[in-house]
Design an enzyme around this catalytic site. Structure first.
Site, short mmCIF file in Angstrom:
data_model
loop_
_atom_site.label_atom_id
_atom_site.label_comp_id
_atom_site.label_asym_id
_atom_site.label_seq_id
_atom_site.Cartn_x
_atom_site.Cartn_y
_atom_site.Cartn_z
N ASP A 1 42.18 52.43 44.20
CA ASP A 1 43.57 52.51 45.09
C ASP A 1 44.28 53.50 45.46
O ASP A 1 44.58 54.47 45.05
CB ASP A 1 44.15 52.05 43.07
CG ASP A 1 45.49 51.67 43.47
OD1 ASP A 1 46.00 51.20 44.61
OD2 ASP A 1 46.63 51.60 42.82
N HIS B 1 56.46 50.54 43.64
CA HIS B 1 55.59 50.66 42.48
C HIS B 1 56.25 51.18 41.04
O HIS B 1 57.24 51.76 41.25
CB HIS B 1 54.53 51.86 42.71
CG HIS B 1 53.54 52.08 43.89
ND1 HIS B 1 53.10 52.72 44.68
CD2 HIS B 1 52.14 51.00 43.85
CE1 HIS B 1 51.67 52.17 44.84
NE2 HIS B 1 51.65 51.60 44.85
N GLY B 2 56.29 50.75 39.80
CA GLY B 2 57.43 51.36 38.92
C GLY B 2 57.83 50.16 38.86
O GLY B 2 58.00 48.72 39.43
N GLY C 1 53.25 46.58 43.79
CA GLY C 1 53.90 46.71 42.87
C GLY C 1 54.18 45.37 42.51
O GLY C 1 55.34 44.90 42.82
N ASN D 1 50.51 47.57 37.53
CA ASN D 1 49.40 48.58 37.07
C ASN D 1 50.75 48.79 35.69
O ASN D 1 50.76 49.41 34.49
CB ASN D 1 49.20 49.33 37.76
CG ASN D 1 49.06 50.86 36.80
OD1 ASN D 1 48.71 50.79 35.78
ND2 ASN D 1 49.03 52.25 37.95
P1 13P Z 1 53.21 48.61 39.52
O1 13P Z 1 52.80 49.32 39.13
O2 13P Z 1 54.57 48.12 40.20
O3 13P Z 1 52.66 47.45 39.03
O4 13P Z 1 52.23 48.37 40.68
C1 13P Z 1 50.74 48.94 40.60
C2 13P Z 1 49.88 49.12 41.95
O5 13P Z 1 50.32 48.26 43.20
C3 13P Z 1 48.76 49.98 42.65
O6 13P Z 1 48.31 49.88 43.94
#
Ligand code: 13P
Length: 288
Positions: free
Chosen positions: A85, A178-179, A209, A232
């Site tokens: 990733d 992200h987050g 994200g 994630n």
């Molecule tokens: P999140 O942490 O927002 O779920 O995004 C994960 C992601 O895009 C990993 O590349």
């Protein structure tokens, strides 16, 4: 079943109108939780590994050995891709050598010419081993594992150029972060996503994200060609919360549930619930 490239599973998803979840792994418990649910749900799955998580797990070779042996022992028969990733140029090459079945080269912070040149080199290396490649145009906002993006919206013409390099999937920034999303988040830029979907020759698109994007936006994004959605933060949040609750209930004492195998179980169970919910939301259950 051995690890597979993400190419076929994503082309099938794009054609049939659903998305495969990429769930990031950080340790043995997360990996086992995600593989177990994928098998139960009969869903293809992508295990994402950031460079930081790879280091934490003592390197990409260890990750490959853990995942492949676990798949054999758990008798996992659904398609599983092991994917780097947000890889750097060097990180992507290391993962190709280590036995990953898929890599992301994130050249979005380079100017477009350098992004194109480096993506081409990674594609040539990966293709010689049957490994799928994800590239990125227009950075994803927010912070992940020390990598911060300002969140610019991708230029569809640049997307067309990168998509024509022989990559298997394209991540395009369209206002995703992200987050957790801030209260005043404007939502995904569906107009740009639609345009990117139309100019990139049916290539599977990737939505980073995936934590906290509402169901209706996920469905609309899939209708414009999103075939892989990354998750994630949501797993991190439920894992921490379930572990905290377990400790607060006094289970970290001798004579109670202090055994680390018991201590980490509520968190792993919570991750299984997230993965089940996302696979149903993305439409990948029963598609293996
Ligand atoms: P999140 O942490 O927002 O779920 O995004 C994960 C992601 O895009 C990993 O590349």
């Amino acid at each position: 079943m051995a690890l597979v490239s993400a190419k076929n599973m994503l082309e099938k998803a794009r054609k049939e109108g659903y998305a495969v979840g990429q769930f990031n792994i950080n340790n043995l418990e997360w990996t086992k939780a995600i593989l177990t649910v994928a098998q139960e749900n009969r869903s293809p799955v992508i295990l994402g590994v950031s460079e930081g998580a790879g280091k934490y797990m003592t390197g990409f070779n260890t990750v490959v050995a853990m995942v492949t042996n676990m798949m054999e022992t758990l008798n996992i028969t659904v398609p599983v891709a092991l994917h780097l990733d947000h890889g750097s140029y060097e990180g992507a090459q290391t993962c190709i050598d280590a036995g990953f079945s898929s890599v992301m080269f994130d050249g979005s912070h380079y100017d477009i010419d350098e992004n194109i040149a480096k993506t081409k080199e990674i594609v040539a290396l990966a293709k010689s081993k049957g490994i799928s490649v994800e590239a990125e145009v227009g950075s994803i906002g927010g912070e992940e594992d020390g990598v911060t993006g300002t969140g610019e919206v991708a230029d569809p013409e640049e997307c067309r150029q990168i998509a024509s390099l022989g990559i298997d999937m394209l991540a395009a920034g369209i206002g995703n972060i992200h987050g957790s999303y801030p209260e005043n988040w404007q939502g995904l830029d569906m107009k740009v996503l639609k345009e990117i979907g139309e100019t990139t020759n049916e290539i599977p698109l990737v939505l980073h994200g995936g934590t906290g994007i509402p169901d209706d936006m996920v469905k609309e994004a899939i209708s414009y060609g999103v075939s892989k959605i990354n998750v994630n933060t949501e797993c991190q949040l439920v894992f921490a919360e379930a572990t905290r609750k377990y400790i607060e209930e006094g289970n970290d004492r001798i004579g109670k549930g202090f055994d680390p195998r018991k201590l980490l179980k509520p968190g792993a169970d919570a991750i299984m619930d997230v993965v089940r919910e996302k696979m149903d939301m993305f439409g990948s259950s029963n598609k293996a």
